[in-house]
Each structure stands twice: as structure tokens, then as C-alpha cells.
Enzyme design. Structure first.
Site, PDB file in Angstrom:
ATOM      1  N   THR A 132      87.763 115.924  14.098  1.00 44.03           N
ATOM      2  CA  THR A 132      87.218 114.814  14.871  1.00 44.03           C
ATOM      3  C   THR A 132      87.000 115.186  16.335  1.00 44.03           C
ATOM      4  O   THR A 132      87.680 116.073  16.864  1.00 44.03           O
ATOM      5  CB  THR A 132      88.194 113.620  14.782  1.00 44.03           C
ATOM      6  OG1 THR A 132      87.826 112.643  15.750  1.00 44.03           O
ATOM      7  CG2 THR A 132      89.631 114.025  15.079  1.00 44.03           C
ATOM      8  N   ASP A 133      86.110 114.435  16.989  1.00 46.92           N
ATOM      9  CA  ASP A 133      85.923 114.632  18.438  1.00 46.92           C
ATOM     10  C   ASP A 133      87.120 114.087  19.231  1.00 46.92           C
ATOM     11  O   ASP A 133      87.270 114.379  20.414  1.00 46.92           O
ATOM     12  CB  ASP A 133      84.617 113.979  18.919  1.00 46.92           C
ATOM     13  CG  ASP A 133      84.511 112.479  18.655  1.00 46.92           C
ATOM     14  OD1 ASP A 133      85.439 111.898  18.056  1.00 46.92           O
ATOM     15  OD2 ASP A 133      83.488 111.884  19.058  1.00 46.92           O
ATOM     16  N   GLU A 134      87.961 113.275  18.558  1.00 45.90           N
ATOM     17  CA  GLU A 134      89.060 112.627  19.284  1.00 45.90           C
ATOM     18  C   GLU A 134      90.111 113.628  19.776  1.00 45.90           C
ATOM     19  O   GLU A 134      90.927 113.298  20.638  1.00 45.90           O
ATOM     20  CB  GLU A 134      89.694 111.529  18.414  1.00 45.90           C
ATOM     21  CG  GLU A 134      88.649 110.509  18.007  1.00 45.90           C
ATOM     22  CD  GLU A 134      89.177 109.265  17.319  1.00 45.90           C
ATOM     23  OE1 GLU A 134      90.339 108.907  17.526  1.00 45.90           O
ATOM     24  OE2 GLU A 134      88.400 108.650  16.564  1.00 45.90           O
ATOM     25  N   TYR A 158      96.983 109.705  15.735  1.00 43.20           N
ATOM     26  CA  TYR A 158      95.949 110.246  14.834  1.00 43.20           C
ATOM     27  C   TYR A 158      95.340 111.518  15.415  1.00 43.20           C
ATOM     28  O   TYR A 158      95.318 112.569  14.763  1.00 43.20           O
ATOM     29  CB  TYR A 158      94.860 109.196  14.587  1.00 43.20           C
ATOM     30  CG  TYR A 158      93.584 109.774  14.011  1.00 43.20           C
ATOM     31  CD1 TYR A 158      93.554 110.313  12.720  1.00 43.20           C
ATOM     32  CD2 TYR A 158      92.393 109.807  14.756  1.00 43.20           C
ATOM     33  CE1 TYR A 158      92.383 110.857  12.195  1.00 43.20           C
ATOM     34  CE2 TYR A 158      91.225 110.345  14.231  1.00 43.20           C
ATOM     35  CZ  TYR A 158      91.221 110.876  12.954  1.00 43.20           C
ATOM     36  OH  TYR A 158      90.063 111.423  12.437  1.00 43.20           O
ATOM     37  N   LYS A 162      95.439 115.439  14.094  1.00 41.76           N
ATOM     38  CA  LYS A 162      94.241 116.219  13.755  1.00 41.76           C
ATOM     39  C   LYS A 162      94.163 117.479  14.624  1.00 41.76           C
ATOM     40  O   LYS A 162      93.788 118.552  14.145  1.00 41.76           O
ATOM     41  CB  LYS A 162      92.975 115.371  13.945  1.00 41.76           C
ATOM     42  CG  LYS A 162      92.777 114.265  12.944  1.00 41.76           C
ATOM     43  CD  LYS A 162      92.608 114.724  11.505  1.00 41.76           C
ATOM     44  CE  LYS A 162      91.279 115.398  11.244  1.00 41.76           C
ATOM     45  NZ  LYS A 162      91.115 115.698   9.779  1.00 41.76           N
TER      46      LYS A 162
HETATM   47  P1  NAD Z   1      89.233 108.030   4.767  1.00 47.95           P
HETATM   48  O1  NAD Z   1      90.505 107.485   5.316  1.00 47.95           O
HETATM   49  O2  NAD Z   1      88.143 107.088   4.395  1.00 47.95           O
HETATM   50  O3  NAD Z   1      89.526 108.909   3.465  1.00 47.95           O
HETATM   51  C1  NAD Z   1      90.560 109.850   3.423  1.00 47.95           C
HETATM   52  C2  NAD Z   1      90.710 110.316   1.979  1.00 47.95           C
HETATM   53  O4  NAD Z   1      91.769 111.290   1.947  1.00 47.95           O
HETATM   54  C3  NAD Z   1      91.108 109.197   1.007  1.00 47.95           C
HETATM   55  O5  NAD Z   1      90.371 109.307  -0.183  1.00 47.95           O
HETATM   56  C4  NAD Z   1      92.585 109.452   0.759  1.00 47.95           C
HETATM   57  O6  NAD Z   1      93.015 109.007  -0.521  1.00 47.95           O
HETATM   58  C5  NAD Z   1      92.658 110.964   0.889  1.00 47.95           C
HETATM   59  N1  NAD Z   1      93.998 111.440   1.264  1.00 47.95           N
HETATM   60  C6  NAD Z   1      94.814 110.947   2.240  1.00 47.95           C
HETATM   61  N2  NAD Z   1      95.959 111.649   2.262  1.00 47.95           N
HETATM   62  C7  NAD Z   1      95.849 112.598   1.303  1.00 47.95           C
HETATM   63  C8  NAD Z   1      96.717 113.638   0.859  1.00 47.95           C
HETATM   64  N3  NAD Z   1      97.939 113.826   1.395  1.00 47.95           N
HETATM   65  N4  NAD Z   1      96.292 114.434  -0.126  1.00 47.95           N
HETATM   66  C9  NAD Z   1      95.068 114.251  -0.704  1.00 47.95           C
HETATM   67  N5  NAD Z   1      94.237 113.280  -0.338  1.00 47.95           N
HETATM   68  C10 NAD Z   1      94.619 112.462   0.657  1.00 47.95           C
HETATM   69  O7  NAD Z   1      88.740 109.078   5.843  1.00 47.95           O
HETATM   70  P2  NAD Z   1      87.245 109.474   6.243  1.00 47.95           P
HETATM   71  O8  NAD Z   1      86.752 108.516   7.256  1.00 47.95           O
HETATM   72  O9  NAD Z   1      86.464 109.725   5.014  1.00 47.95           O
HETATM   73  O10 NAD Z   1      87.515 110.847   6.999  1.00 47.95           O
HETATM   74  C11 NAD Z   1      87.435 112.104   6.316  1.00 47.95           C
HETATM   75  C12 NAD Z   1      87.780 113.208   7.289  1.00 47.95           C
HETATM   76  O11 NAD Z   1      86.873 113.179   8.394  1.00 47.95           O
HETATM   77  C13 NAD Z   1      89.173 113.088   7.899  1.00 47.95           C
HETATM   78  O12 NAD Z   1      89.725 114.365   7.996  1.00 47.95           O
HETATM   79  C14 NAD Z   1      88.935 112.486   9.271  1.00 47.95           C
HETATM   80  O13 NAD Z   1      89.938 112.871  10.179  1.00 47.95           O
HETATM   81  C15 NAD Z   1      87.598 113.112   9.609  1.00 47.95           C
HETATM   82  N6  NAD Z   1      86.787 112.325  10.552  1.00 47.95           N
HETATM   83  C16 NAD Z   1      86.421 111.042  10.248  1.00 47.95           C
HETATM   84  C17 NAD Z   1      85.621 110.336  11.141  1.00 47.95           C
HETATM   85  C18 NAD Z   1      85.166 108.931  10.836  1.00 47.95           C
HETATM   86  O14 NAD Z   1      84.454 108.337  11.666  1.00 47.95           O
HETATM   87  N7  NAD Z   1      85.493 108.341   9.685  1.00 47.95           N
HETATM   88  C19 NAD Z   1      85.200 110.929  12.336  1.00 47.95           C
HETATM   89  C20 NAD Z   1      85.601 112.235  12.605  1.00 47.95           C
HETATM   90  C21 NAD Z   1      86.379 112.930  11.696  1.00 47.95           C
HETATM   91  P1  TYD Z   2      87.459 102.633  14.900  1.00 51.34           P
HETATM   92  O1  TYD Z   2      86.362 102.306  13.931  1.00 51.34           O
HETATM   93  O2  TYD Z   2      88.852 102.267  14.544  1.00 51.34           O
HETATM   94  O3  TYD Z   2      87.326 104.196  15.218  1.00 51.34           O
HETATM   95  P2  TYD Z   2      88.064 105.091  16.362  1.00 51.34           P
HETATM   96  O4  TYD Z   2      89.200 104.331  16.914  1.00 51.34           O
HETATM   97  O5  TYD Z   2      88.505 106.285  15.595  1.00 51.34           O
HETATM   98  O6  TYD Z   2      87.002 105.403  17.375  1.00 51.34           O
HETATM   99  O7  TYD Z   2      87.104 101.956  16.280  1.00 51.34           O
HETATM  100  C1  TYD Z   2      85.883 102.211  16.936  1.00 51.34           C
HETATM  101  C2  TYD Z   2      85.921 101.489  18.263  1.00 51.34           C
HETATM  102  O8  TYD Z   2      85.919 100.085  18.006  1.00 51.34           O
HETATM  103  C3  TYD Z   2      87.194 101.762  19.046  1.00 51.34           C
HETATM  104  O9  TYD Z   2      86.855 101.798  20.437  1.00 51.34           O
HETATM  105  C4  TYD Z   2      88.076 100.563  18.757  1.00 51.34           C
HETATM  106  C5  TYD Z   2      87.071  99.452  18.555  1.00 51.34           C
HETATM  107  N1  TYD Z   2      87.465  98.384  17.614  1.00 51.34           N
HETATM  108  C6  TYD Z   2      87.389  97.045  18.002  1.00 51.34           C
HETATM  109  O10 TYD Z   2      86.999  96.719  19.140  1.00 51.34           O
HETATM  110  N2  TYD Z   2      87.745  96.092  17.101  1.00 51.34           N
HETATM  111  C7  TYD Z   2      88.180  96.390  15.853  1.00 51.34           C
HETATM  112  O11 TYD Z   2      88.511  95.469  15.061  1.00 51.34           O
HETATM  113  C8  TYD Z   2      88.237  97.773  15.456  1.00 51.34           C
HETATM  114  C9  TYD Z   2      88.711  98.158  14.077  1.00 51.34           C
HETATM  115  C10 TYD Z   2      87.865  98.731  16.370  1.00 51.34           C
END
Ligand code: NAD
Ligand code: TYD
Length: 359
Positions: A132-134, A158, A162
């Protein structure tokens, strides 16, 4: 075959669907099925022999090694993680267990498997870690977007977990020579997004007549990436990325949260007007801010664009419209998530296949 971890989650499921729509190469999907894992995301693959599923924790070294030796993937793509910042604030333990310890055990199992491969397969093997960019921390309003060379300054449990996993991946390359690739992407959105994250939560709450909780002043900025663009970037990195490199992936779509919420409301006003004729924006409520809330994220995606020739296909306008359309067209998916029915269904469906796959 490729092995995808976390392939029942939001991005992982989109990736598996996308991969199998474009390739005959099978996928071994290794997912623990936490609350975020939803096999309803993959219903269209039922009966498709190219998709093999195993309910396995990435932290279960023996089970993962057995799967690797049995299915012999040419690449491992690690999507599995605990991914929600708010949950990490309330309960960081699972984040450390999966994102740090889990990634460590996965790396160890992969290292043993990779070491035993014949020379040609060993040279071609890749471990792609999705991050992630975070990890880069928070930007001021005028600072340049995150580049791959920026230092890590994670602020939430989180992002710290990561960041730790990224460091482990890097170390397994430098110390053991494991051929790794790391991607750091911005906030994704699109189909199958669990309605605890901003965009799906706002759509689902709006339609249910509930309040739309905006944290603080809503002027925090995120850089949005349509999930299918993320999937195409990962495919590109897997096929052409240089071993040991990291690639930032973003859609050049910086927006304050409050603007995103107003955009969603305006789309819903158009596509699914409220019965009383007023705007969904009336449901917006400013609530207490998230502790330690990062003010701004932004990705500089020049490296992947220039070196690997990748570009996002969607703008924020086209991507959000597609996303709202998807949620309007899939009320049953939403109902099953909200009622918890998806978990009961998975218990019935997958307990048997788990044993087969890991035997
Ligand atoms: P998500 O929470 O929707 O899905 C995570 C998946 O991983 C689920 O299917 C869960 O069952 C599985 N999982 C969790 N713990 C596990 C374990 N111990 N063993 C096997 N499987 C396990 O997450 P996502 O949004 O699909 O994110 C996927 C990846 O991308 C993550 O690594 C996250 O950090 C990264 N990422 C997500 C975002 C975003 O905006 N969603 C942005 C940047 C990076
Ligand atoms: P989120 O989707 O949780 O992603 P991340 O925290 O990883 O960026 O949140 C995106 C942005 O939206 C973040 O600045 C928090 C804000 N947010 C709200 O304002 N209200 C909400 O109910 C949620 C879930 C997030």
C-alpha cells in the site's frame, strides 16, 4: 499455474476473475476466509477447473509448503492481509499475525520450495507482494506524490504492519536471493468491495437510508485507483517487472473524501432517486475523526508508466459510475454481506474442498 493468496477478498477476487478471463493458466487460490473473504465474489468460477481453492492461512507454513510442492506454481502473488485501518486501530493483533508473521511464514515456505526448483523454473519464479501507499505516511497539501524512493513513515497499525511485511520481502531478496517484486498502490475501489471502506459504505448506506459518516472535516485526500486498473498493473509487473524492484501504482485521482461522497450522492440521485425527491447528500453527517488520520496520500505512478508501459484505463468519473452501477445491479451480494449469509454459505460449500486441496 500461479498461486494467489487472499483471492477471495476484494482485490484478490477481482484479480483472479480478471486473470482467468484472459488466460488459460490456472490459479491456486489460498485464502483463510476471514470476514473479508467472500466466495460469492467467485461464484462465476464454480465448476471451472482452472480455479483451485484452498482455505488455508498464509501463516500455516506446513500447509502452504505442501500446496506449493503439490501444485508447483511459477509465481506467488500475495494479496492476503488484514486491510482495514479502522479495524487495525480497534484491534491490531490480527494485523501483526497475518501481515507480519503470516508474510514471514509464507516467505519461508516459498523460499524452501523455490530453492528446490530445477534451475530454469527457479530462474523464472517470482514472488509478487501487494502493498500500500500508506507505508509512506501522510503528505502535506503541497508535497510531491509518493515515489518509490521515499522513506517509509507508517502511521497506523495497518500501515506499520504492511511496512514490516515489505521490509521482510525486501530482506528475503537481499539475503536469500528470492526473486521478489513489490507493488505499493493507492486506495482501490470497484466491484466486490466490502462495505466497511469509504466508497462501498457510502453507496450501501445511502441506498438503505442510513447516515453517511464523514470523518472530521472530510478534507482528507486519497488517490483513487479502479480495481481493474490495479489488476492490469499487477499482471504487467509480474510479466515485466525487474526482480528486487518496487512499483508504485496509482490512478492520478486525488480527491478529498467529501467530494467523493458528494459524487456518489449525485450519481445515485440520477440513477436511483430517493422517494422523497431530495438528494442523498442530505444523509451526510460529519462524525468524530479517526485517531491519527493521515491527511493526504498521493501516488507518483511515473515509474510503472515509463518503465513498464502501464496506464490506468479509467478516470475517477468513469470508475465511480461503473462502481455505483455494480452495487445497484447486485443487491443480493450486498444483502448476503450485511446479513452474514455469505459466511454460512461458505461453511457449507468449502469445508470439503479444503481437505481435498491441502491433502
Ligand atoms: P480484503 O480485506 O478485501 O481481502 C483480504 C483477503 O485476505 C480476504 O479474502 C481474507 O480472507 C484473506 N486473508 C486475511 N488473512 C489471511 C491469512 N492469514 N491467510 C490467508 N488469507 C487471509 O483486502 P483487499 O482490499 O482485497 O486488499 C488486498 C491487498 O491489497 C492487501 O494486501 C492490502 O494491504 C493491499 N492494498 C489494498 C488497498 C485497498 O484500497 N483495498 C490499497 C492498497 C493495498
Ligand atoms: P478507507 O476506505 O477506510 O481507506 P484508508 O483508510 O485505507 O484510506 O477510508 C478512506 C478515507 O475515507 C479515509 O480518509 C477515511 C475516510 N472515511 C470516512 O470519512 N468515513 C468512513 O465511514 C470511512 C470508512 C472512511
Amino acid at each position: 499455474m500461479i498461486l494467489v493468496t487472499g483471492g477471495a477478498g476484494f482485490i484478490g477476487a477481482n484479480f483472479v476473475l480478471d486473470w482467468l478471463a484472459q488466460s488459460e493458466e490456472p490459479v491456486l487460490n489460498v485464502d483463510k476466509l476471514t470476514y473479508a473473504g467472500n466466495m460469492h465474489n467467485l461464484l462465476s468460477l464454480q465448476g471451472d477447473s482452472r480455479h483451485v481453492f484452498s482455505q488455508t492461512d498464509i501463516g500455516d507454513y506446513d500447509a502452504v509448503l505442501a500446496l506449493l510442492k503439490s501444485y508447483r506454481p511459477r509465481a506467488v502473488l500475495n494479496f492476503a492481509a488484514e486491510s482495514h485501518v479502522d479495524r487495525s486501530i480497534c484491534g491490531p493483533e490480527d494485523f501483526i499475525q497475518t501481515n507480519v508473521v503470516g508474510t514471514f511464514r509464507l516467505l519461508e515456505a516459498v523460499r524452501v520450495y523455490w530453492n528446490e526448483l530445477p534451475d530454469r523454473e527457479r530462474a523464472a519464479f517470482r514472488f509478487l507482494h501487494v502493498s500500500t501507499d500508506e507505508v509512506y505516511g501522510s503528505l502535506t497539501a503541497t508535497a510531491p506524490a509518493f515515489a518509490e524512493t521515499d522513506k517509509y513513515e507508517p502511521n497506523s497499525p495497518y500501515s506499520a504492519s504492511k511496512a514490516a511485511s515489505d521490509h521482510l520481502v525486501r530482506a528475503w531478496h537481499h539475503t536469500y536471493g528470492l526473486p521478489v517484486l513489490t507493488t505499493n498502490c493507492s486506495n482501490n475501489y470497484g466491484p466486490y468491495h466490502f462495505p466497511e471502506k469509504l466508497i462501498p459504505l457510502m453507496i450501501v448506506n445511502a441506498l438503505a437510508g442510513k447516515s453517511l459518516p464523514v470523518y472530521g472535516d472530510g478534507m482528507q485526500i486519497r488517490d483513487w485507483l479502479y480495481v481493474k486498473d490495479h489488476c492490469s498493473a499487477i499482471r504487467r509487473v509480474l510479466e515485466a517487472g525487474l526482480v528486487g524492484q518496487t512499483y508504485n501504482i496509482g490512478g492520478w485521482n486525488e480527491k478529498p473524501n467529501i467530494e467523493i461522497v458528494h459524487t456518489i450522492c449525485a450519481l445515485l440521485d440520477d440513477l436511483h432517486p430517493r422517494h422523497d425527491g431530495s438528494s442523498y447528500s442530505e444523509q451526510i453527517t460529519h462524525v468524530q475523526d479517526r485517531p491519527g488520520h493521515d491527511r493526504r496520500y498521493a501516488i507518483d505512478a511515473s515509474k510503472i508508466e515509463q518503465e513498464l508501459g502501464w496506464k490506468p484505463a479509467e478516470t475517477l468519473d468513469t470508475g465511480i459510475r461503473k462502481t455505483v452501477d455494480w452495487y445497484l445491479a447486485n443487491p443480493t451480494w450486498v444483502e448476503n454481506v450485511q446479513s452474514g449469509a455469505y459466511r454460512e454459505w461458505m461453511q457449507q460449500q468449502y469445508s470439503a474442498s479444503v481437505k481435498t486441496a491441502t491433502a
